[in-house]
Design a protein around this motif. Sequence first.
Motif, short mmCIF file in Angstrom:
data_model
loop_
_atom_site.label_atom_id
_atom_site.label_comp_id
_atom_site.label_asym_id
_atom_site.label_seq_id
_atom_site.Cartn_x
_atom_site.Cartn_y
_atom_site.Cartn_z
N ALA A 47 34.62 39.84 68.61
CA ALA A 47 35.61 39.28 69.53
C ALA A 47 34.99 38.38 70.58
CB ALA A 47 36.40 40.41 70.19
N SER A 48 33.69 38.54 70.82
CA SER A 48 33.02 37.72 71.83
C SER A 48 32.57 36.36 71.27
CB SER A 48 31.79 38.46 72.37
OG SER A 48 30.75 38.51 71.40
N LEU A 49 32.64 36.18 69.96
CA LEU A 49 32.21 34.92 69.36
C LEU A 49 33.28 33.84 69.55
CD1 LEU A 49 30.63 36.35 66.07
CD2 LEU A 49 29.48 35.68 68.19
N PRO A 50 32.88 32.58 69.57
CA PRO A 50 33.84 31.52 69.91
C PRO A 50 34.91 31.26 68.87
CG PRO A 50 31.71 30.58 69.28
CD PRO A 50 31.51 32.06 69.41
N ARG A 51 34.69 31.67 67.62
CA ARG A 51 35.68 31.47 66.57
C ARG A 51 35.79 32.74 65.73
NH1 ARG A 51 33.07 26.49 66.71
NH2 ARG A 51 31.59 27.09 65.08
N GLN A 52 36.87 32.81 64.97
CA GLN A 52 37.11 33.93 64.08
C GLN A 52 35.92 34.09 63.15
OE1 GLN A 52 40.44 33.26 61.51
NE2 GLN A 52 40.97 35.42 61.35
N LEU A 85 30.39 49.87 55.10
CA LEU A 85 31.44 50.82 55.44
C LEU A 85 31.89 50.61 56.89
CD1 LEU A 85 33.22 53.28 54.82
CD2 LEU A 85 31.28 54.74 55.46
N VAL A 86 30.95 50.36 57.78
CA VAL A 86 31.29 50.08 59.18
C VAL A 86 32.16 48.83 59.26
CG1 VAL A 86 30.35 49.47 61.44
CG2 VAL A 86 29.20 51.20 60.04
N VAL A 87 31.80 47.79 58.50
CA VAL A 87 32.60 46.57 58.48
C VAL A 87 34.00 46.87 57.94
CG1 VAL A 87 32.89 44.38 57.22
CG2 VAL A 87 30.74 44.89 58.40
N ALA A 88 34.11 47.69 56.88
CA ALA A 88 35.42 48.02 56.33
C ALA A 88 36.30 48.69 57.38
CB ALA A 88 35.25 48.93 55.11
N HIS A 89 35.72 49.57 58.20
CA HIS A 89 36.49 50.19 59.29
C HIS A 89 36.84 49.16 60.36
CE1 HIS A 89 36.59 54.43 58.19
NE2 HIS A 89 35.33 54.35 57.81
N ALA A 90 35.91 48.24 60.65
CA ALA A 90 36.18 47.22 61.66
C ALA A 90 37.28 46.27 61.21
CB ALA A 90 34.90 46.45 61.97
N LEU A 91 37.40 46.01 59.91
CA LEU A 91 38.42 45.11 59.40
C LEU A 91 39.84 45.60 59.69
CD1 LEU A 91 36.94 44.11 55.92
CD2 LEU A 91 37.14 42.65 57.94
N ALA A 92 39.99 46.90 59.92
CA ALA A 92 41.30 47.45 60.25
C ALA A 92 41.67 47.17 61.70
CB ALA A 92 41.32 48.95 60.00
N ARG A 93 40.72 46.63 62.49
CA ARG A 93 40.93 46.39 63.90
C ARG A 93 40.68 44.95 64.32
NH1 ARG A 93 39.65 51.32 62.68
NH2 ARG A 93 40.20 53.10 64.00
N TYR A 94 40.01 44.20 63.46
CA TYR A 94 39.65 42.82 63.80
C TYR A 94 40.09 41.89 62.68
CZ TYR A 94 36.82 38.66 64.60
OH TYR A 94 36.40 37.36 64.78
N ALA A 112 39.33 39.37 60.68
CA ALA A 112 38.18 38.56 60.27
C ALA A 112 38.61 37.36 59.43
CB ALA A 112 37.19 39.41 59.49
N ARG A 113 37.82 36.30 59.51
CA ARG A 113 38.06 35.12 58.66
C ARG A 113 37.82 35.50 57.19
NH1 ARG A 113 37.22 29.52 59.30
NH2 ARG A 113 37.62 28.49 57.31
N ASP A 143 44.62 40.73 55.52
CA ASP A 143 44.22 40.54 54.13
C ASP A 143 43.17 39.44 53.96
OD1 ASP A 143 44.23 41.02 51.39
OD2 ASP A 143 45.86 39.60 51.02
N PRO A 144 42.02 39.56 54.61
CA PRO A 144 40.99 38.51 54.46
C PRO A 144 40.35 38.56 53.09
CG PRO A 144 40.09 40.38 55.65
CD PRO A 144 41.56 40.67 55.45
N PRO A 145 39.84 37.44 52.59
CA PRO A 145 39.08 37.47 51.33
C PRO A 145 37.79 38.26 51.51
CG PRO A 145 38.91 35.31 52.35
CD PRO A 145 39.92 36.08 53.15
#
Length: 271
Positions: A97-102, A113-122, A124-125, A207-209
């Motif tokens: 969220a601190s980065l200038p773009r998605q 697995l951490v990213v998979a959990h984060a995808l439910a909250r962020y 992502a492009r 639903d990001p790719p």
Amino acid sequence: MTQQVRIMRGWEWGRPVRPVRREVLDAVPGLDDGRPPLLFVPGFGHGAWAFAEHWLGHAAARGFPAHALSLRGQPGSDPAPEATLRAYAHDVVQVAASLPRQAVLVGHGAGALVVAHALARYPARAAVLVAPVFGGWGTALAALRRNPLGTLPALFGGRLRVSRAQLFGRELPGEDARRHLARLGHPARRAQWQLLFGREPEPAVGDPPVLVLGSPDDRILPGPALTRAARRYGSAPLLFPGMGHDLMLDARWREPVDALLDWLEKEPSRG
């Protein structure tokens, strides 16, 4: 098809994740042409250094702003002996969220697995899961069969131990393998336990790719688990024979990262 997304998580509001100082290593191209930033998330025992070795600079050389995060408790970030997968996902969301773009989230091993959990909250492009270890009883039993002496202590709160043959292919020089192994740290006990027996990630927001990379010769992640992870996101894994679990540190590290970047240049976001 209507996707149900959990907006309110009352228990999370009632028990917020403790803030910590997180190490983030950066490599940015000389000319910013608006490409999405990449956020690399390491697996257990690793840190941002694992991506800074090769992939971070290579991505920047190809025009992508690249950032690598050390999760709490990993080398470079604040200690967190009781960290959980929820806290790790919080770290990823906060930095993204601190980065200038998605951002595009790239997770390796348990970091996937951490990213998979984060995808439910962020939102992502896009996301890339590299040799994703999603846990569960199947993964635990496979780990016991492949590495009984290294896995058994983890079932009782000890450290999960891995070897050179599990992480790297035969082409990597022994000196490089020993240097990387010496930098491996200790994962938090609770997060390690949740990896082996934790819950499934919630559906991704927007639903990001998602691209899944791996090796058929990975001695940590069994082939069927790699296929299941890819099918979860409606795709098939892109395979790199002859490489070990740590694709970003192995001798032929350029092949998977170039495939990742080529895919990002061609794949539009569905979000």
